[in-house]
Design a protein around this motif. Sequence first.
Motif, PDB file in Angstrom:
ATOM      1  N   THR A 166      -2.516  47.936  39.525  1.00  3.99           N
ATOM      2  CA  THR A 166      -1.499  47.923  38.205  1.00  3.99           C
ATOM      3  C   THR A 166      -1.831  46.584  37.508  1.00  3.99           C
ATOM      4  O   THR A 166      -1.780  47.151  35.996  1.00  3.99           O
ATOM      5  CB  THR A 166       0.356  48.408  39.008  1.00  3.99           C
ATOM      6  N   ARG A 167      -2.161  45.113  38.095  1.00  5.88           N
ATOM      7  CA  ARG A 167      -2.291  44.788  36.948  1.00  5.88           C
ATOM      8  C   ARG A 167      -3.970  44.512  36.222  1.00  5.88           C
ATOM      9  O   ARG A 167      -3.923  44.339  34.920  1.00  5.88           O
ATOM     10  CB  ARG A 167      -2.671  43.515  38.405  1.00  5.88           C
ATOM     11  N   GLU A 168      -4.148  45.638  36.982  1.00  4.37           N
ATOM     12  CA  GLU A 168      -5.107  45.775  36.351  1.00  4.37           C
ATOM     13  C   GLU A 168      -5.436  47.138  35.137  1.00  4.37           C
ATOM     14  O   GLU A 168      -6.209  46.501  34.113  1.00  4.37           O
ATOM     15  CB  GLU A 168      -7.014  45.974  37.192  1.00  4.37           C
ATOM     16  N   GLU A 169      -4.291  48.010  35.648  1.00  7.41           N
ATOM     17  CA  GLU A 169      -4.291  49.084  34.603  1.00  7.41           C
ATOM     18  C   GLU A 169      -3.201  48.415  33.635  1.00  7.41           C
ATOM     19  O   GLU A 169      -3.663  48.281  32.302  1.00  7.41           O
ATOM     20  CB  GLU A 169      -3.353  50.244  35.301  1.00  7.41           C
ATOM     21  N   MET A 170      -2.510  46.922  33.246  1.00  5.91           N
ATOM     22  CA  MET A 170      -2.067  46.264  32.355  1.00  5.91           C
ATOM     23  C   MET A 170      -3.234  45.908  31.341  1.00  5.91           C
ATOM     24  O   MET A 170      -3.085  45.516  30.234  1.00  5.91           O
ATOM     25  CB  MET A 170      -0.902  45.461  32.793  1.00  5.91           C
ATOM     26  N   ASP A 171      -4.141  44.935  32.125  1.00  3.44           N
ATOM     27  CA  ASP A 171      -5.650  44.259  31.659  1.00  3.44           C
ATOM     28  C   ASP A 171      -6.276  45.546  30.683  1.00  3.44           C
ATOM     29  O   ASP A 171      -6.096  44.946  29.480  1.00  3.44           O
ATOM     30  CB  ASP A 171      -6.266  44.077  32.541  1.00  3.44           C
ATOM     31  N   GLU A 282       4.349  43.078  37.347  1.00  4.59           N
ATOM     32  CA  GLU A 282       3.777  44.094  36.195  1.00  4.59           C
ATOM     33  C   GLU A 282       4.312  45.286  35.217  1.00  4.59           C
ATOM     34  O   GLU A 282       4.278  45.612  34.613  1.00  4.59           O
ATOM     35  CB  GLU A 282       2.457  45.170  36.627  1.00  4.59           C
ATOM     36  N   LEU A 283       5.448  45.791  35.212  1.00  2.28           N
ATOM     37  CA  LEU A 283       6.427  46.426  34.776  1.00  2.28           C
ATOM     38  C   LEU A 283       7.306  45.674  33.882  1.00  2.28           C
ATOM     39  O   LEU A 283       7.283  46.288  32.743  1.00  2.28           O
ATOM     40  CB  LEU A 283       7.176  47.009  36.018  1.00  2.28           C
ATOM     41  N   ALA A 284       7.488  44.225  34.251  1.00  2.00           N
ATOM     42  CA  ALA A 284       7.485  43.190  33.178  1.00  2.00           C
ATOM     43  C   ALA A 284       7.150  42.842  32.393  1.00  2.00           C
ATOM     44  O   ALA A 284       7.611  43.378  30.531  1.00  2.00           O
ATOM     45  CB  ALA A 284       8.714  42.128  34.107  1.00  2.00           C
ATOM     46  N   ARG A 285       5.742  42.851  32.016  1.00  2.49           N
ATOM     47  CA  ARG A 285       4.277  43.155  31.208  1.00  2.49           C
ATOM     48  C   ARG A 285       4.764  44.472  29.974  1.00  2.49           C
ATOM     49  O   ARG A 285       4.998  44.334  29.614  1.00  2.49           O
ATOM     50  CB  ARG A 285       3.486  42.521  32.036  1.00  2.49           C
ATOM     51  N   LEU A 286       4.835  45.931  30.849  1.00  2.00           N
ATOM     52  CA  LEU A 286       4.560  46.642  30.738  1.00  2.00           C
ATOM     53  C   LEU A 286       6.132  46.698  29.266  1.00  2.00           C
ATOM     54  O   LEU A 286       5.364  47.516  28.462  1.00  2.00           O
ATOM     55  CB  LEU A 286       4.218  47.412  31.492  1.00  2.00           C
ATOM     56  N   ARG A 287       7.567  46.162  30.264  1.00  2.00           N
ATOM     57  CA  ARG A 287       8.343  46.587  29.302  1.00  2.00           C
ATOM     58  C   ARG A 287       8.345  45.513  27.697  1.00  2.00           C
ATOM     59  O   ARG A 287       8.311  46.414  26.895  1.00  2.00           O
ATOM     60  CB  ARG A 287       9.651  45.776  30.401  1.00  2.00           C
ATOM     61  N   ARG A 292       7.288  45.659  21.803  1.00  2.00           N
ATOM     62  CA  ARG A 292       6.341  44.657  21.376  1.00  2.00           C
ATOM     63  C   ARG A 292       5.185  46.238  20.616  1.00  2.00           C
ATOM     64  O   ARG A 292       5.324  45.880  18.481  1.00  2.00           O
ATOM     65  CB  ARG A 292       5.059  43.432  21.270  1.00  2.00           C
ATOM     66  N   HIS A 293       4.493  47.160  21.003  1.00  2.00           N
ATOM     67  CA  HIS A 293       3.958  48.042  20.162  1.00  2.00           C
ATOM     68  C   HIS A 293       4.421  49.604  20.417  1.00  2.00           C
ATOM     69  O   HIS A 293       3.955  49.999  19.681  1.00  2.00           O
ATOM     70  CB  HIS A 293       2.162  47.916  21.103  1.00  2.00           C
ATOM     71  N   ASN A 328      13.787  48.949  33.916  1.00  2.00           N
ATOM     72  CA  ASN A 328      12.884  48.761  33.243  1.00  2.00           C
ATOM     73  C   ASN A 328      13.094  49.826  31.386  1.00  2.00           C
ATOM     74  O   ASN A 328      12.463  49.837  30.903  1.00  2.00           O
ATOM     75  CB  ASN A 328      11.485  48.712  33.544  1.00  2.00           C
ATOM     76  N   GLY A 329      13.932  51.052  31.673  1.00  2.00           N
ATOM     77  CA  GLY A 329      14.146  51.779  31.039  1.00  2.00           C
ATOM     78  C   GLY A 329      13.163  53.363  30.103  1.00  2.00           C
ATOM     79  O   GLY A 329      12.858  53.556  29.306  1.00  2.00           O
ATOM     80  N   PHE A 330      11.807  53.147  31.475  1.00  2.00           N
ATOM     81  CA  PHE A 330      11.229  53.687  31.869  1.00  2.00           C
ATOM     82  C   PHE A 330      11.328  55.312  32.009  1.00  2.00           C
ATOM     83  O   PHE A 330      12.244  55.358  32.751  1.00  2.00           O
ATOM     84  CB  PHE A 330       9.729  53.376  32.416  1.00  2.00           C
TER      85      PHE A 330
END
Length: 389
Positions: A166-171, A282-287, A292-293, A328-330
Amino acid sequence: MKVIGAPEPRDRRSRSRLIARFLGGMVVLALVLLCMLEAWFRAHSTRVVAARASGPLIESDPDLLIRYTSRGRRLVPGAHVRILKHQLSGLDIDMQINSLGFRARELESRKRPEEFRVLVLGDSITWGDYLPADEVYVNRAERLLNPSPDGRRVELINAGVGDIGTREEMDILEESGLATQPDLVVVAFYLNDSRPPWGFAGELGRPGWLRRHSALAAELYRSRRLQRWIKEQGEPRWGWVYARDRIPWQKDPAALEQLAWLARYDWGAAWQPESWAAVDKELARLRKLAGRHSFGVLVVSFPVRFQVETDFVDDRPQRALEERARANGFGFLDLLPLLRSHRSETIYFDHCHPVPAANAWIGEALAQCIRSEYLTPGGKHGGKLQLLP
């Protein structure tokens, strides 16, 4: 007068010729044997070669397709290779990577108003390097989604890479995924995605001339390094592989939990409460990125084979992931009920990579979810879709 022993030099020369012939024959036999072994390994081992390469000394080089960065594995942008005799499917795979480093067609830099773009993040299950692109669930879903209910052209972009979490996917999303201007990001979650990548392929290093041109040399080197790597990693990483044929995980919930504990450094991580902290981060990072986008997020849960084939249901990892996705609202899509409804059929090549038929079922489920939740006027734009067998 006859000289005793006069013929000896001739006899010595004769014996020397016989020895030379014998040694020459042994050398020829050894060369023939090596050629036969080389031919066998070329016919049966997995090799990565340039798409247009041909000839008896065709060069094999995994670095044509994969590069290693400080943030993990990435596909080489613009690569076009053939994967010969893939170790899972046995197929020869034509692999084309676009300029962003994805197994997808080239995208226009500006998204048109009539487009709906879906970026699919995942590991080797999503990348699907063992199948032709059209047979991977991502492409199957795209075909089913066009034409879409609202008339837009739906484009699914396969951003999967083998041996990442998951971390690499967010990267990857930050590095190049945002450039696709996605309307929806799909996170294809497998049960070991909280763990750091193992990285064995990277342990092989840059292959020299001999390994690039000889399948035999490459396989001998790989086998030697793999044995050493397994020894260095220790028994805990591999206990589940040895135990899966000895414990009754199919009928006994306690045995499945035992197997998951033995696999705690792989798919069993999802049964360990402490592993979810990395996923939460990583889910918080994704949220934040989604806000933002301005893109939606759908989390798709891929089960391990052992969950699919049991006589009982143990879906604790799926419930833990669903709780986090909803918080996270996903959106959330659980593939376990769908695959369990097919458990009398062949579903996997191994313990996690689905065969073409299973990719078709998954593609249909994903398309159904996206269509009803994200493309149909009045859709929820999130939430769980209940799949019926």
